[in-house]
Design a protein around this motif. Structure first.
Motif, PDB file in Angstrom:
ATOM      1  N   LYS A 162       0.836  -1.205   0.000  1.00 36.83           N
ATOM      2  CA  LYS A 162       0.000   0.000   0.000  1.00 36.83           C
ATOM      3  C   LYS A 162       0.870   1.255   0.000  1.00 36.83           C
ATOM      4  O   LYS A 162       0.535   2.256  -0.662  1.00 36.83           O
ATOM      5  N   LEU A 163       1.977   1.217   0.724  1.00 35.67           N
ATOM      6  CA  LEU A 163       2.901   2.350   0.704  1.00 35.67           C
ATOM      7  C   LEU A 163       3.486   2.542  -0.689  1.00 35.67           C
ATOM      8  O   LEU A 163       3.638   3.672  -1.160  1.00 35.67           O
ATOM      9  N   MET A 164       3.821   1.437  -1.366  1.00 37.44           N
ATOM     10  CA  MET A 164       4.326   1.526  -2.724  1.00 37.44           C
ATOM     11  C   MET A 164       3.318   2.212  -3.652  1.00 37.44           C
ATOM     12  O   MET A 164       3.671   3.082  -4.450  1.00 37.44           O
ATOM     13  N   LEU A 165       2.044   1.841  -3.514  1.00 42.93           N
ATOM     14  CA  LEU A 165       1.017   2.432  -4.369  1.00 42.93           C
ATOM     15  C   LEU A 165       0.802   3.911  -4.038  1.00 42.93           C
ATOM     16  O   LEU A 165       0.563   4.722  -4.940  1.00 42.93           O
ATOM     17  N   LEU A 166       0.896   4.272  -2.777  1.00 34.12           N
ATOM     18  CA  LEU A 166       0.805   5.682  -2.416  1.00 34.12           C
ATOM     19  C   LEU A 166       1.966   6.478  -2.997  1.00 34.12           C
ATOM     20  O   LEU A 166       1.790   7.595  -3.485  1.00 34.12           O
ATOM     21  N   SER A 167       3.151   5.883  -2.954  1.00 38.18           N
ATOM     22  CA  SER A 167       4.332   6.550  -3.529  1.00 38.18           C
ATOM     23  C   SER A 167       4.186   6.703  -5.033  1.00 38.18           C
ATOM     24  O   SER A 167       4.571   7.725  -5.627  1.00 38.18           O
ATOM     25  N   GLY A 168       3.576   5.692  -5.689  1.00 40.10           N
ATOM     26  CA  GLY A 168       3.354   5.776  -7.123  1.00 40.10           C
ATOM     27  C   GLY A 168       2.396   6.879  -7.492  1.00 40.10           C
ATOM     28  O   GLY A 168       2.561   7.545  -8.518  1.00 40.10           O
ATOM     29  N   LYS A 169       1.383   7.111  -6.662  1.00 41.83           N
ATOM     30  CA  LYS A 169       0.442   8.206  -6.918  1.00 41.83           C
ATOM     31  C   LYS A 169       1.136   9.551  -6.856  1.00 41.83           C
ATOM     32  O   LYS A 169       0.830  10.469  -7.623  1.00 41.83           O
ATOM     33  N   ASP A 170       2.111   9.679  -5.943  1.00 40.18           N
ATOM     34  CA  ASP A 170       2.865  10.934  -5.866  1.00 40.18           C
ATOM     35  C   ASP A 170       3.616  11.189  -7.152  1.00 40.18           C
ATOM     36  O   ASP A 170       3.696  12.323  -7.647  1.00 40.18           O
ATOM     37  N   GLY A 171       4.190  10.119  -7.732  1.00 40.06           N
ATOM     38  CA  GLY A 171       4.959  10.281  -8.958  1.00 40.06           C
ATOM     39  C   GLY A 171       4.108  10.677 -10.148  1.00 40.06           C
ATOM     40  O   GLY A 171       4.598  11.289 -11.098  1.00 40.06           O
ATOM     41  N   LYS A 172       2.804  10.343 -10.105  1.00 40.73           N
ATOM     42  CA  LYS A 172       1.907  10.676 -11.216  1.00 40.73           C
ATOM     43  C   LYS A 172       1.277  12.055 -11.077  1.00 40.73           C
ATOM     44  O   LYS A 172       0.669  12.554 -11.997  1.00 40.73           O
ATOM     45  N   SER A 173       1.389  12.627  -9.857  1.00 43.84           N
ATOM     46  CA  SER A 173       0.728  13.912  -9.648  1.00 43.84           C
ATOM     47  C   SER A 173       1.586  15.073 -10.111  1.00 43.84           C
ATOM     48  O   SER A 173       2.748  14.929 -10.394  1.00 43.84           O
TER      49      SER A 173
END
Length: 252
Positions: free
Chosen positions: A241-252
């Motif tokens: 879940k932390l990985m997916l949250l970090s991925g969302k940051d990269g897309k924003s």
């Protein structure tokens, strides 16, 4: 007042009476409830507890500090709604309060059950938790999960245990695993931590190895294996879940 008992609750009706019954001898019982929809608050008032109802959920640490701020006693005993205090522990605490020394807090062993079995290994025994402390010498950390007590003074240990019905069935285990892994991932993310799929796999493997082998979970029979797998899954999903949250940051 000499001793205040503090408890935080939400929909704790199945286990609450046992907890409150074991605390009736305290000078006061403080309960902070976060929106229960069952009879939790009604039961608390039956036992003479002072109940503070809140509409938000700031996390375990901040919620326990709310209860602590409402307490009046020189000493605090903090229990969760699925824990209770046997007579032997009460007697030991009464002895401590009758003849206080220089220690500001006491760690108490916690005996927990998993799907009906009292766990003697797996890192669950003796699971020392600091639950008895002087009110003016401690605060709970602001962590949303896995909060800890921040102390300003020496700590002793008691011998008699707190009893804890940690997990009653697999459904509860899955719900807790999902809730705790989400809250932990969000907390890690706010603190700037990052994860990858490899990180998630590594933490899951380590959680199983530590529980089942290093902490002798295999001696707890099938429940030891079940707990080790649950710990591995919880750790894996936390970092996934932390990985997916970090991925969302990269897309924003």
């Amino acid at each position: 007042m000499n001793l205040s008992a503090i408890v935080i609750t939400k929909n704790a009706e199945p286990t609450l009476r046992r907890c409150l019954e074991s605390l009736r001898w305290a000078d006061e019982i403080i309960v902070v409830d976060s929106g229960s929809t069952d009879r939790t608050t009604e039961i608390c008032r039956e036992y003479g507890a002072r109940v503070q109802e809140t509409t938000d959920w700031p996390g375990y640490g901040p919620q326990k500090n709310r209860a602590l701020d409402l307490a009046s006693g020189e000493w605090i005993i903090s229990l969760d709604a699925d824990e209770w205090m046997p007579p032997g522990l009460r007697a030991e605490i009464e002895h401590v309060l009758a003849a206080p020394d220089t220690r500001f807090a006491y760690a108490i062993p916690r005996q927990s059950s998993f799907c009906g079995r009292l766990m003697r290994h797996s890192g669950w025994w003796p699971d020392y938790v600091v639950r008895l402390f002087r009110r003016d010498s401690a605060r709970f950390s602001e962590d949303q999960v896995h909060e800890r007590l921040i102390l300003d003074g020496p700590t002793g240990r008691l011998r008699q245990p707190i009893m804890h019905e940690a997990i009653t069935d697999l459904g509860q285990m899955i719900l807790k695993m999902n809730s705790y892994s989400t809250a932990s991932a969000l907390m890690f993310h706010r603190n700037g931590r990052r994860a990858s799929l490899f990180t998630a796999l590594l933490h899951g493997w380590w959680a199983f190895t530590r529980t089942y082998f290093l902490r002798l979970g295999f001696l707890d029979g099938r429940e030891g294996l079940m707990l080790a797998i649950a710990n591995a899954e919880g750790s894996y999903y936390r970092y996934l879940k932390l990985m997916l949250l970090s991925g969302k940051d990269g897309k924003s």
